[in-house]
Design an enzyme around this catalytic site. Structure first.
Site, mmCIF file in Angstrom:
data_model
loop_
_atom_site.group_PDB
_atom_site.id
_atom_site.type_symbol
_atom_site.label_atom_id
_atom_site.label_comp_id
_atom_site.label_asym_id
_atom_site.label_seq_id
_atom_site.Cartn_x
_atom_site.Cartn_y
_atom_site.Cartn_z
ATOM 1 N N THR A 124 28.882 37.355 36.920
ATOM 2 C CA THR A 124 29.005 38.243 35.820
ATOM 3 C C THR A 124 28.734 37.533 34.370
ATOM 4 O OG1 THR A 124 31.009 38.999 34.525
ATOM 5 C CG2 THR A 124 31.457 37.241 36.183
ATOM 6 N N ASP A 125 28.529 38.280 33.251
ATOM 7 C CA ASP A 125 28.158 37.606 32.103
ATOM 8 C C ASP A 125 29.278 36.807 31.583
ATOM 9 O OD1 ASP A 125 30.016 39.740 31.487
ATOM 10 O OD2 ASP A 125 28.680 40.641 29.888
ATOM 11 N N GLU A 126 30.685 36.930 31.915
ATOM 12 C CA GLU A 126 31.819 36.276 31.728
ATOM 13 C C GLU A 126 31.976 34.914 31.523
ATOM 14 O OE1 GLU A 126 35.458 38.034 32.067
ATOM 15 O OE2 GLU A 126 34.837 40.563 32.191
ATOM 16 N N TYR A 150 39.912 34.643 35.727
ATOM 17 C CA TYR A 150 38.642 35.155 36.727
ATOM 18 C C TYR A 150 37.475 34.550 36.389
ATOM 19 C CZ TYR A 150 35.045 38.698 37.156
ATOM 20 O OH TYR A 150 34.103 39.341 37.578
ATOM 21 N N LYS A 154 34.538 32.601 38.835
ATOM 22 C CA LYS A 154 33.357 33.240 39.260
ATOM 23 C C LYS A 154 32.280 32.151 38.661
ATOM 24 C CE LYS A 154 31.913 36.846 40.125
ATOM 25 N NZ LYS A 154 31.732 37.441 41.624
HETATM 26 P P1 NAD Z 1 36.134 45.647 43.098
HETATM 27 O O1 NAD Z 1 37.612 44.874 42.512
HETATM 28 O O2 NAD Z 1 35.856 46.898 42.400
HETATM 29 O O3 NAD Z 1 35.703 45.402 44.295
HETATM 30 C C1 NAD Z 1 36.100 44.087 45.092
HETATM 31 C C2 NAD Z 1 35.926 44.325 46.858
HETATM 32 O O4 NAD Z 1 36.181 43.027 47.213
HETATM 33 C C3 NAD Z 1 36.899 45.189 47.059
HETATM 34 O O5 NAD Z 1 36.405 46.170 48.131
HETATM 35 C C4 NAD Z 1 37.914 44.296 48.003
HETATM 36 O O6 NAD Z 1 38.527 44.870 48.877
HETATM 37 C C5 NAD Z 1 36.863 43.225 48.460
HETATM 38 N N1 NAD Z 1 37.563 41.774 48.563
HETATM 39 C C6 NAD Z 1 38.487 41.328 47.655
HETATM 40 N N2 NAD Z 1 38.721 40.153 48.139
HETATM 41 C C7 NAD Z 1 38.238 40.146 49.554
HETATM 42 C C8 NAD Z 1 38.280 39.194 50.646
HETATM 43 N N3 NAD Z 1 39.072 37.778 50.269
HETATM 44 N N4 NAD Z 1 37.565 39.371 51.714
HETATM 45 C C9 NAD Z 1 36.809 40.384 51.721
HETATM 46 N N5 NAD Z 1 36.684 41.445 50.750
HETATM 47 C C10 NAD Z 1 37.562 41.204 49.394
HETATM 48 O O7 NAD Z 1 34.941 44.868 42.280
HETATM 49 P P2 NAD Z 1 33.688 45.347 41.417
HETATM 50 O O8 NAD Z 1 33.930 45.512 40.287
HETATM 51 O O9 NAD Z 1 32.793 46.316 42.584
HETATM 52 O O10 NAD Z 1 32.902 43.983 41.486
HETATM 53 C C11 NAD Z 1 32.025 43.519 42.586
HETATM 54 C C12 NAD Z 1 31.423 42.224 42.292
HETATM 55 O O11 NAD Z 1 30.580 42.265 41.081
HETATM 56 C C13 NAD Z 1 32.453 41.000 41.862
HETATM 57 O O12 NAD Z 1 31.839 39.877 42.311
HETATM 58 C C14 NAD Z 1 32.513 40.814 40.474
HETATM 59 O O13 NAD Z 1 32.617 39.693 39.946
HETATM 60 C C15 NAD Z 1 30.838 41.372 40.016
HETATM 61 N N6 NAD Z 1 30.698 42.144 38.668
HETATM 62 C C16 NAD Z 1 31.627 43.231 38.351
HETATM 63 C C17 NAD Z 1 31.257 43.711 37.261
HETATM 64 C C18 NAD Z 1 31.905 45.068 36.751
HETATM 65 O O14 NAD Z 1 31.743 45.240 35.494
HETATM 66 N N7 NAD Z 1 32.667 45.674 37.692
HETATM 67 C C19 NAD Z 1 30.407 43.288 36.394
HETATM 68 C C20 NAD Z 1 29.425 42.169 36.842
HETATM 69 C C21 NAD Z 1 29.791 41.419 37.861
HETATM 70 O O1 DAU Z 2 31.610 41.680 31.941
HETATM 71 C C1 DAU Z 2 31.768 42.056 33.187
HETATM 72 C C2 DAU Z 2 33.090 42.169 33.753
HETATM 73 O O2 DAU Z 2 33.451 43.252 33.167
HETATM 74 C C3 DAU Z 2 33.344 41.744 35.274
HETATM 75 O O3 DAU Z 2 32.988 40.478 35.489
HETATM 76 C C4 DAU Z 2 34.656 42.134 35.445
HETATM 77 O O4 DAU Z 2 34.857 42.186 36.783
HETATM 78 C C5 DAU Z 2 35.199 43.553 34.892
HETATM 79 O O5 DAU Z 2 36.419 43.768 35.281
HETATM 80 C C6 DAU Z 2 34.841 43.728 33.396
HETATM 81 O O6 DAU Z 2 35.669 42.897 32.679
HETATM 82 P P1 DAU Z 2 36.362 43.329 31.127
HETATM 83 O O7 DAU Z 2 37.569 42.341 31.198
HETATM 84 O O8 DAU Z 2 35.558 43.121 30.185
HETATM 85 O O9 DAU Z 2 36.681 44.747 31.648
HETATM 86 P P2 DAU Z 2 37.896 45.951 31.416
HETATM 87 O O10 DAU Z 2 37.434 47.079 31.859
HETATM 88 O O11 DAU Z 2 39.180 44.986 31.816
HETATM 89 O O12 DAU Z 2 38.064 45.659 29.657
HETATM 90 C C7 DAU Z 2 37.110 46.026 28.828
HETATM 91 C C8 DAU Z 2 37.469 45.943 27.551
HETATM 92 O O13 DAU Z 2 38.624 46.633 27.251
HETATM 93 C C9 DAU Z 2 38.156 44.545 27.291
HETATM 94 O O14 DAU Z 2 37.557 43.907 25.953
HETATM 95 C C10 DAU Z 2 39.597 44.742 27.443
HETATM 96 C C11 DAU Z 2 39.724 46.307 27.054
HETATM 97 N N1 DAU Z 2 40.771 47.057 27.306
HETATM 98 C C12 DAU Z 2 40.955 47.023 28.836
HETATM 99 C C13 DAU Z 2 41.953 47.561 29.507
HETATM 100 C C14 DAU Z 2 41.914 47.809 30.877
HETATM 101 C C15 DAU Z 2 41.828 47.689 26.648
HETATM 102 O O15 DAU Z 2 41.566 47.632 25.346
HETATM 103 N N2 DAU Z 2 42.593 48.505 27.168
HETATM 104 C C16 DAU Z 2 42.690 48.289 28.699
HETATM 105 O O16 DAU Z 2 43.624 49.205 29.200
#
Ligand code: NAD
Ligand code: DAU
Length: 339
Positions: A124-126, A150, A154
């Site tokens: 992730t970019d985080e 988190y 990562k």
């Molecule tokens: P998500 O939370 O929707 O899904 C995570 C999945 O992992 C779920 O299906 C869960 O059951 C499974 N999981 C959790 N713990 C586990 C374990 N111990 N063993 C096996 N499976 C397990 O997450 P997402 O948003 O789909 O993100 C997927 C990946 O992409 C993550 O690694 C996250 O860090 C990365 N990522 C997410 C975003 C985003 O914006 N959502 C952006 C950049 C990177």
């Molecule tokens: O940047 C990539 C990441 O994006 C991934 O690695 C993470 O898995 C994913 O959860 C996401 O993280 P963020 O913290 O950026 O996403 P989130 O949707 O939780 O929040 C997006 C922005 O909105 C952040 O600035 C927090 C704000 N927010 C979020 C929620 C849930 C609010 O203002 N109110 C809310 O209720």
């Protein structure tokens, strides 16, 4: 036919990725390995569960034996399984360290055992921390400066992958992507939470002053980028992935409310997230220039598509809100539990 192990395939990105592979990459079969935590939802894969190129194994990435069994015969690994929600990591970092860090070590050791040919760590970019308003976007050369449990977990996983590349010549690649949106996202994340709340006229919680900036990418574009890195990436390299689409949270929220035809009076400012990163922005020129990947969708196109999807799939949202989705595994798969 090459066999791919996708971990976390029942989650948001994983389910979209598996569907993309089955639809557009005929040379692969997919083993989906997922623990089905609260974030895992097999109903998201209902339309492909009978595809002969797809199989599902319920298992934990912390269970080395189960991982080994599932990985046997795999040509490549796409490791997505993780605890993914920043707010949850602030409440309890334990599962984040276990799944994201220790789970990655288990995956790496199994992949070494089998000499898999290509392993992609989906990060992730985080990991880069937070940018100031006038800073240039993150490149792959930026320091790693995570600010939440988190992102620290990562980052730790990324460092472990790097160490395996250096120490063992392990064939890994790392992708670091910005914020994703699209179908099947768990409604704890900003966009699906907003759409769900607005649809039932509930308040939209906005953290702090709502001036934080995120770079938004449609999930399908991220999935194509992962496949591009799998197929064309240079082993040992890191690739940033982004949409070149920075939006201030409050502007995004207002755009979505307008699209939904709901009033801005639903916006409710709440206490800020501790150590809330102010701005993320990605410089993705490396993957664009070296691997010829580019996002297909802009937020102007894909945000309305996303709103439409949640509107048309209110049953999916409803089953998540009620918890009904967690019964899907037992209904469809009976007791085929692998650990
Ligand atoms: P998500 O939370 O929707 O899904 C995570 C999945 O992992 C779920 O299906 C869960 O059951 C499974 N999981 C959790 N713990 C586990 C374990 N111990 N063993 C096996 N499976 C397990 O997450 P997402 O948003 O789909 O993100 C997927 C990946 O992409 C993550 O690694 C996250 O860090 C990365 N990522 C997410 C975003 C985003 O914006 N959502 C952006 C950049 C990177
Ligand atoms: O940047 C990539 C990441 O994006 C991934 O690695 C993470 O898995 C994913 O959860 C996401 O993280 P963020 O913290 O950026 O996403 P989130 O949707 O939780 O929040 C997006 C922005 O909105 C952040 O600035 C927090 C704000 N927010 C979020 C929620 C849930 C609010 O203002 N109110 C809310 O209720």
């Amino acid at each position: 036919m090459k066999r791919l192990m996708v971990t976390g395939g029942a989650g948001f990105i994983g389910s979209n990725l598996i569907k993309l592979i089955l639809r557009e990459f005929p040379d692969y079969e997919v083993v989906n390995f997922d623990l089905l935590t609260y974030a895992g939802n097999l109903a998201s894969l209902a339309d492909i569960e009978d595809n002969p190129r797809y199989s599902f194994i319920k298992g934990d990435v912390l269970n080395a034996e189960a991982v080994k069994k599932a990985m046997a015969g795999c040509w490549g690994v796409l490791h997505l399984a993780a605890e993914s929600h920043v707010d949850r990591s602030i409440l309890d970092s334990g599962p984040f360290i276990m799944t994201n860090v220790v789970g990655t070590q288990v995956m790496l050791d199994a992949a070494r055992h089998y000499n898999v040919e290509r392993y992609v760590q989906v990060s992730t970019d985080e990991v880069y921390g937070s940018l100031k308003l006038n800073d240039p976007p993150f490149t792959e050369q930026n320091y790693l400066k995570p600010n939440s449990p988190y992102s620290a977990s990562k980052t730790s996983a990324d460092l472990l992958v790097r160490a395996y590349v250096k120490t063992f010549g392990f064939p890994a690649l790392i992708t670091r992507c910005s914020n994703n949106y699209g179908p099947y996202q768990f409604p704890e994340k900003l966009i699906p939470l907003l759409i769900r709340n607005a649809m039932v006229d509930e308040a939209i919680p906005v953290y702090g002053d709502g001036q934080q900036i995120r770079d938004w990418l449609y999930v399908e574009d991220h999935c194509r980028a992962i496949m591009t890195v799998l197929e064309k990436g240079k082993l040992g390299e890191v690739y940033n992935i982004g949409g070149n689409a920075e939006l201030v949270n409050l502007d995004l929220i207002k755009m979505l409310l307008a699209e939904l035809g709901k009033p801005e009076s639903l916006i409710t400012f709440v206490k800020d997230r501790p150590a809330h990163d102010r701005r993320y922005a990605m410089n993705a020129s490396k993957i664009e220039n070296e691997l010829e990947w580019k996002p297909i969708f802009t937020p102007e196109q894909a945000l309305p598509m996303t709103v439409r999807w949640y509107r048309e799939n209110s049953d999916w949202v409803h089953s998540v809100i009620t918890g009904e989705y967690q019964k899907y595994y037992n209904k469809q798969y009976g007791k085929k539990d692998e650990g």
